[in-house]
Each structure stands twice: as structure tokens, then as C-alpha cells.
Design an enzyme around this catalytic site. Structure first.
Site, PDB file in Angstrom:
ATOM      1  CB  SER A 113       7.296   8.427  -2.050  1.00 23.67           C
ATOM      2  OG  SER A 113       7.962   7.238  -1.790  1.00 23.67           O
ATOM      3  CG  HIS A 114      10.776   7.970  -4.668  1.00 21.10           C
ATOM      4  ND1 HIS A 114       9.203   7.426  -4.622  1.00 21.10           N
ATOM      5  CD2 HIS A 114      10.693   8.089  -6.167  1.00 21.10           C
ATOM      6  CE1 HIS A 114       8.899   7.476  -5.807  1.00 21.10           C
ATOM      7  NE2 HIS A 114       9.736   7.690  -6.795  1.00 21.10           N
ATOM      8  CG  ASP A 277      10.998   6.455   0.753  1.00 16.85           C
ATOM      9  OD1 ASP A 277      10.914   5.917   1.951  1.00 16.85           O
ATOM     10  OD2 ASP A 277      10.175   6.502  -0.090  1.00 16.85           O
ATOM     11  CG  ASP A 279       6.563   7.867   2.179  1.00 16.56           C
ATOM     12  OD1 ASP A 279       7.821   7.517   1.565  1.00 16.56           O
ATOM     13  OD2 ASP A 279       5.610   7.534   1.810  1.00 16.56           O
ATOM     14  CG  ASP A 281       7.126   4.117   1.485  1.00 21.83           C
ATOM     15  OD1 ASP A 281       8.049   4.498   1.247  1.00 21.83           O
ATOM     16  OD2 ASP A 281       5.944   4.457   0.957  1.00 21.83           O
ATOM     17  NE  ARG A 282      10.078   4.267  -3.171  1.00 20.21           N
ATOM     18  CZ  ARG A 282      10.020   4.398  -4.505  1.00 20.21           C
ATOM     19  NH1 ARG A 282      11.482   4.449  -4.946  1.00 20.21           N
ATOM     20  NH2 ARG A 282       9.181   4.302  -5.194  1.00 20.21           N
ATOM     21  CE  LYS A 376       7.318   1.464  -1.003  1.00 17.95           C
ATOM     22  NZ  LYS A 376       6.285   2.065  -1.938  1.00 17.95           N
TER      23      LYS A 376
HETATM   24  C1  G16 Z   1       4.813   3.698  -4.681  1.00 17.71           C
HETATM   25  C2  G16 Z   1       4.112   2.303  -4.639  1.00 17.71           C
HETATM   26  C3  G16 Z   1       4.798   1.348  -5.109  1.00 17.71           C
HETATM   27  C4  G16 Z   1       5.493   1.516  -6.481  1.00 17.71           C
HETATM   28  C5  G16 Z   1       6.356   2.833  -6.564  1.00 17.71           C
HETATM   29  C6  G16 Z   1       6.831   2.985  -7.987  1.00 17.71           C
HETATM   30  O1  G16 Z   1       5.589   3.640  -3.849  1.00 17.71           O
HETATM   31  O2  G16 Z   1       3.465   2.334  -3.327  1.00 17.71           O
HETATM   32  O3  G16 Z   1       4.030   0.093  -5.049  1.00 17.71           O
HETATM   33  O4  G16 Z   1       6.330   0.417  -6.596  1.00 17.71           O
HETATM   34  O5  G16 Z   1       5.423   3.831  -6.277  1.00 17.71           O
HETATM   35  O6  G16 Z   1       5.699   3.102  -8.674  1.00 17.71           O
HETATM   36  P1  G16 Z   1       5.931   3.491 -10.305  1.00 17.71           P
HETATM   37  O7  G16 Z   1       6.625   2.494 -10.820  1.00 17.71           O
HETATM   38  O8  G16 Z   1       4.524   3.713 -11.041  1.00 17.71           O
HETATM   39  O9  G16 Z   1       6.457   5.017 -10.314  1.00 17.71           O
HETATM   40  P2  G16 Z   1       6.393   5.009  -3.259  1.00 17.71           P
HETATM   41  O10 G16 Z   1       7.476   4.682  -2.265  1.00 17.71           O
HETATM   42  O11 G16 Z   1       6.501   5.979  -4.234  1.00 17.71           O
HETATM   43  O12 G16 Z   1       5.037   5.690  -2.653  1.00 17.71           O
END
Ligand code: G16
Length: 543
Positions: A113-114, A277, A279, A281-282, A376
Site C-alpha cells: 500500500s502506502h 497511494d 496500490d 485504493d487511497r 476502497k
Molecule cells: C489498510 C486497511 C485500512 C486501514 C489502513 C491503516 O489500508 O485496509 O482499512 O485503515 O490499512 O491501518 P492501520 O491503522 O492498522 O495501519 P491500506 O491502504 O494500507 O491497504
């Protein structure tokens, strides 16, 4: 074709977090590490023999090699068909869409992800089920259990697949098809949004800039924003996905997407700015003179989604993760919509979406989405915003200020303390948990604690219960602070402190959030002894 059975032993720590397994890339590159986990996925989902799987990732370092390994293992397990994005690429929402469209058994999505990429960065892998969404907890629990009992994995001895050539080939019983990862997604967006209205807005001189951060969304954003909607060439910046994200950190927050924030704040900035981000989704969106917090974005989209053709029928309901601000709750209350509060993790929205209880979901962590997929979706959110702007014909700043005037403004900020000593972070949270019963009535920084609890979620669809999802402290004036540890970090612990307060007075809506929340921030630090326990004088990231 020879299928090799390789003896192996359980590897410690292969426990999926908020969104699959995320570790340092070098950890994933250790011999057998990825193979063990993939074998555990296949076991945890009940086997993939005769099944159709979608495979792709955000293109980060090791994406290509990992995909070849997963292909060979899926072939060895007798998968019926593997559908792979060209170049090994699929944004997370596009993978979710393809799984749903094909009626596939599921998908393996490679992304952290990010988190930063590269050999010294992070890597991740998650399984999405047939609804296109991240595997629910009972499945991730089964995968984790399988990592602890594994004795062997199976892998086919075949040549690497050419991921850059579209088309189908066969290995053993398995058909392997490399597909265009963008086309189906574009088609879906065209169904949901009024492209003609957005194109007319752009033609009238409205300018936009989208920062794809050298990550997965670039090709999708180029095809739609510049290709279909007529935005000027170059409106999508950092559009080419790179294994190291161009040396950047693909998190669209004010620190890592500074280039965009600075551009939008400059006299020559665009009417609308957005970024996604690693991937895809953000998302974050910025207007001229107006930054929209993700929590507000969810509320504003909920209030205006009916202006886009795909949502003209209205919303079934809305959902937000618990740490997300209550701004959307106020929209739901006024519109008579059900509003659900779930733990952090998109997987918790899956049941609500599948059951038709909600249409729109969102999180403070820059994620918004709808029932069009089960992830998302960054570019989707940007297009919904553009659709709303095109229909209303007002600036983003005006729309946001009018929204605050109507519903009140919920000031919101999140303070992150990254790579904190794990024992210290856990100690901080455990201490708060122990203090909870005695907190009500306590006065701190001029605020009085009204209640304190540890969020637990009772899924209204399948009845499952998820406990210990964050310490919530509510103050008498309606202010709130939430403490939880991130489930996506790869180094030490990340303490997240979520702070909010509601302001009905329009005259005070122009304040800076850090100023408006100063008392809540002070109360949070005093109650949790953040500085003393983390050894940090200030958060590493403020969003
Ligand atoms: C994932 C989850 C999200 C979550 C985020 C941050 O997103 O799919 O639901 O809000 O991680 O999670 P944490 O606060 O536990 O670090 P992504 O975009 O990182 O795949």
C-alpha cells in the site's frame, strides 16, 4: 511438467495484519518465505484446485518475481485459470473489480500500500475472496494457522511467464491469461459517473492535477482523466509505475505528497488536486484554498453522491471505521440513513456491502469506496468528487464551507508515532486499558472524561465479534480521542492517536485543526503519557 514438493518448516511471524501480511521486502525475499505464505493461503482458503484466481500487484520491487512464484505454485495446485494484469500490475480496486466481473474464486494482491517500496522498503501480500474484498478474519486466521503447521509446499517447474505479452497460454491443467488491467476498470467508472458532464467542466477551463506517485494508479488515471475526460496532457503527474516509486513514499499525505500540496497552495495551482497511494485504493483531494480531510470527504460524498448517475437512486446506508470522525454520522442522521461503525480494516465493510446495508464506506486513513467493488478506491473517489463539482458548478472550497455551515465542522487530526519501541507502545495502550474504569469524571486540560472503552464490533451480518479495536475516550463536550496501534507497519510499533471535536459555530470554522484541537491534544498526551513513554517530543506524521 514436473511438480516439485519442497520440504519446509513454519516461519515465525507470518500473521496477517490490518490488510494481509506486510514485511520488509528483504524478509519476503528470504528463500521459502513467500512460498510458505502462499502455500498457507492456498490451505487457508480451502485449496485452489480447479479455481480461477486473479493475480497482480502495485509494481513495487519484487512484484514481478513474487508473481512468477505464485503462478508456479497455483499451477502446481491445479488452479483452473490465472488472470494476471499486464506487467504484473493491478491496482487493488481494479483487482477487486476483475474478481467480481469474472466470478473468480479470489485473488492474490501484492502490495504494501502506502509503505515505501524497493529492496530496503516494504512488501505485502493479501488474499481477496470471491466478493472481491479482503479476506475476512476467519480466513486470515485459517491462513495464519496454516503457516504454523506447514511441512511442505508445491511448485511447478515451468519457465517464467512473459507478463508483458497479452494473451493466454497453458501450463499443465492451468490456463494463464495476461490481461489489460485498465480496460474493465474504465468501463466500470463510465457506468457510475457522468463523464460528459465532467468533460464539459474540464472543457470550460477547469484545471486539475492528479499525482499518481509513480504507483499503480498512473495508467488508470491517464486513461480516464486525460484520455476520456480531456484533462490537459501532463495533468496526471508521476504517472509511470516504478519499482521504487521514483524514490518516493507512495502515501498521499501532506509529507509524502508535498509536491502536490505545494503546487495546490501556489498561485498557479489547479482548481482540483488529488493523489492516490501505492496500490491505488487511497485518495486525498484538495481544492483551491481547501484541503479536505478523509473523514470530511466521506461526509461530503455521502451528502452529494446522488448527483452522480451511479448513485442517483440514493444510498442504502453508510459506514465508517471507528477512528474516522463522526462527520458522516451527521449526514446520515439528517438524511435518515443507517450508519455503521466498524473496526479499522476495509475487510470489515465487506459483509455490510454484500448484504446491501451500505452503499458508501470510508476511513480516516484516506480511503473511500462504495458497493461498486469491495475495496476502497482512490480514483473512484476522485471521479465522484469531479462529478459533484461538475453538477454543482461551485468550487470545492465553497462546497466544503457550505457543508460545514449546514452540518457543523468536525475538527479532526491523526498523530502518528512511528517505529516506536514495541514494548513501550504496548505498555502505553495496556495502561490506558487498565485505567478505563476510573477515567470517567477525570479532568484534564480543561476537559472532563465522560466515558472510556475498548472498541468491540459485533458484525450485524454474521454475528462475529471483534474485540480490542482501540481505546476510545469521550469528553463531556463531545471531544474524542482514540488510541490504537497500527496493523500495517513493518518496524516496531506505530501508535496512532486520533483526535476530534465538533464545532457548530460557523464563525470558528476557519481555524486550523491543530489549533482548534489543542486542548484535546494536550489531554491525550497527559492521559497516555505519550512523550514520556514513546520518548518522542512530537508526532512523526500529522494528517
Ligand atoms: C489498510 C486497511 C485500512 C486501514 C489502513 C491503516 O489500508 O485496509 O482499512 O485503515 O490499512 O491501518 P492501520 O491503522 O492498522 O495501519 P491500506 O491502504 O494500507 O491497504
Amino acid at each position: 511438467m514436473q511438480i516439485k514438493t519442497i520440504a519446509t518448516k513454519p516461519i515465525d511471524g507470518q500473521k496477517p495484519g490490518t490488510s494481509g501480511l506486510r514485511k520488509k521486502t528483504r524478509v519476503f525475499m528470504q528463500p521459502g518465505y513467500l512460498e510458505n505464505y502462499v502455500e498457507a493461503i492456498f490451505a487457508g482458503v480451502g485449496g485452489v484446485t480447479g479455481k480461477v484466481l486473479v493475480i497482480g500487484g502495485d509494481g513495487r520491487f519484487f512484484n514481478d518475481k513474487a508473481i512468477q512464484t505464485i503462478i508456479k505454485m497455483a499451477v502446481a495446485h491445479g488452479a483452473k485459470k490465472l488472470v494476471i494484469g499486464k506487467g504484473g500490475l493491478f491496482s487493488t480496486p481494479a483487482a477487486s473489480n476483475v474478481i467480481r466481473k469474472l466470478g473468480a474464486f479470489g485473488g492474490v494482491v501484492l502490495s504494501a500500500s502506502h509503505n515505501p517500496g524497493g529492496e530496503d522498503g516494504d512488501f505485502g501480500i493479501k488474499f481477496n475472496g470471491s466478493n472481491g474484498g479482503p479476506a475476512p478474519e476467519n480466513v486470515t486466521d485459517a491462513i495464519f494457522a496454516a503457516t504454523k503447521t506447514i511441512t511442505e509446499y508445491r511448485i511447478a517447474d515451468i519457465a517464467d511467464i512473459d507478463l508483458d505479452r497479452l494473451g493466454a497460454s497453458k501450463a499443465g491443467e492451468t490456463e494463464i491469461e495476461v490481461v489489460d488491467p485498465v480496460a474493465d476498470y474504465v468501463e466500470l467508472m463510465e457506468k457510475l459517473f457522468d463523464f460528459d458532464k465532467i468533460a464539459a467542466l474540464i472543457k470550460s477551463g477547469f484545471t486539475l492535477r492528479f499525482d499518481a506517485m509513480h504507483a499503480a494508479t498512473g495508467p488508470y488515471a491517464k486513461a480516464i482523466l486525460e484520455g476520456k475526460l480531456g484533462a490537459a496532457p501532463g495533468s496526471v503527474i508521476n504517472a509511470v509505475p516504478l519499482p521504487d516509486f521514483g524514490g518516493g513514499h507512495p502515501d498521499p499525505n501532506p509529507i509524502y505528497a508535498k509536491e502536490l500540496y505545494d503546487f495546490m497552495a501556489s498561485p498557479g495551482g489547479a482548481d482540483f488536486g488529488a493523489a492516490s497511494d501505492g496500490d491505488g485504493d487511497r485518495n486525498i483531494v484538495i481544492g483551491r484554498g481547501a484541503v479536505v480531510t478523509p473523514s470530511d470527504s466521506l461526509a461530503l460524498l455521502a451528502a452529494n453522491a446522488h448527483l452522480a448517475k451511479g448513485y442517483a437512486r440514493g444510498l442504502a446506508g453508510v459506514a465508517r471505521s471507528m477512528p474516522t470522525s463522526g462527520a458522516v454520522d451527521r449526514v446520515a442522521a439528517k438524511k435518515g440513513l443507517d450508519c455503521y461503525e466498524t473496526p479499522t480494516g476495509w475487510k470489515f465493510f465487506g459483509n455490510l456491502l454484500d448484504a446491501g446495508k451500505v452503499t458508501l464506506c470510508g476511513e480516516e486513513s484516506a480511503g473511500t469506496g462504495s458497493d461498486h467493488v469491495r475495496e476502497k478506491d482512490g480514483l473512484w473517489a476522485v471521479l465522484l468528487w469531479l462529478n459533484i463539482l461538475a453538477v454543482r458548478g461551485e468550487s470545492l472550497k465553497d462546497i466544503q464551507e457550505k457543508h460545514w455551515a449546514e452540518y457543523g465542522r468536525t475538527f479532526y487530526t491523526r498523530h502518528d508515532y512511528e517505529a516506536v519501541d514495541t514494548a513501550a507502545a504496548e505498555g502505553l495502550v495496556n495502561r490506558l486499558r487498565d485505567m478505563m474504569p476510573t477515567l470517567p469524571g477525570t479532568k484534564v486540560a480543561d476537559l472532563e472524561v465522560a466515558s472510556a472503552d475498548d472498541f468491540a464490533y459485533n458484525d450485524p451480518v454474521d454475528g462475529s465479534v471483534t474485540k480490542k479495536q482501540g481505546i476510545r475516550i469521550l469528553f463531556k463536550g463531545g471531544e474524542r480521542v482514540v488510541f490504537r496501534l497500527s496493523g500495517t507497519g513493518t518496524e516496531g510499533a506505530t501508535l496512532r492517536v486520533y483526535l476530534e471535536s465538533f464545532e457548530p459555530d460557523v464563525a470558528k470554522h476557519g481555524q486550523d485543526a491543530q489549533v482548534a484541537l489543542a486542548k484535546v491534544i494536550e489531554a491525550a498526551d497527559t492521559l497516555a503519557e505519550i512523550k514520556a513513554r514513546t520518548g518522542r517530543q512530537a508526532p512523526d506524521v500529522i494528517t
